[in-house]
Write a protein that holds these residues in place. Sequence first.
Motif, mmCIF file in Angstrom:
data_model
loop_
_atom_site.group_PDB
_atom_site.id
_atom_site.type_symbol
_atom_site.label_atom_id
_atom_site.label_comp_id
_atom_site.label_asym_id
_atom_site.label_seq_id
_atom_site.Cartn_x
_atom_site.Cartn_y
_atom_site.Cartn_z
ATOM 1 N N VAL A 1 10.982 27.885 -18.644
ATOM 2 C CA VAL A 1 10.952 28.854 -19.748
ATOM 3 C C VAL A 1 9.521 29.074 -20.234
ATOM 4 C CG1 VAL A 1 11.656 29.219 -22.147
ATOM 5 C CG2 VAL A 1 13.325 28.435 -20.468
ATOM 6 N N ILE B 1 13.793 22.769 -17.007
ATOM 7 C CA ILE B 1 14.233 23.989 -17.692
ATOM 8 C C ILE B 1 13.198 24.417 -18.724
ATOM 9 C CG2 ILE B 1 15.945 24.925 -19.297
ATOM 10 C CD1 ILE B 1 18.059 23.346 -17.754
ATOM 11 N N ILE C 1 7.523 31.115 -17.727
ATOM 12 C CA ILE C 1 7.940 32.524 -17.736
ATOM 13 C C ILE C 1 7.313 33.253 -18.921
ATOM 14 C CG2 ILE C 1 9.929 34.045 -18.121
ATOM 15 C CD1 ILE C 1 11.541 32.153 -16.322
ATOM 16 N N LEU C 2 7.203 32.557 -20.061
ATOM 17 C CA LEU C 2 6.584 33.157 -21.243
ATOM 18 C C LEU C 2 5.066 33.184 -21.162
ATOM 19 C CD1 LEU C 2 8.741 31.502 -24.046
ATOM 20 C CD2 LEU C 2 8.909 33.834 -23.173
#
Length: 89
Positions: A49, A45, A52-53
């Motif tokens: 994240v 997870i 994605i950033l």
Amino acid sequence: MTKKSFSTIGLILFIINVILILFFINGVDLVPDEVVFPIWIGGSILGLVLTILGKKGLLRVIGITGNLLFLCLVVIFPVVIAPFLFSGP
């Protein structure tokens, strides 16, 4: 931190998760069995994240794809498949 470092860290987390699952399958206990699944879930997870950033590019694509597949392997497939395997006829 730059956006590229987010993608790199996410990819590194994916590689660490893959190494941990390979050791787990082969019977090598790097971490206790009670902690393995939370580490896999949390790592995938967090890696998802961070990627994605991160900056758009090949590292981001590999990181997102790898972490999503790993998350499916560890969380979604067992939750979906387990009722079919352990339910009586």
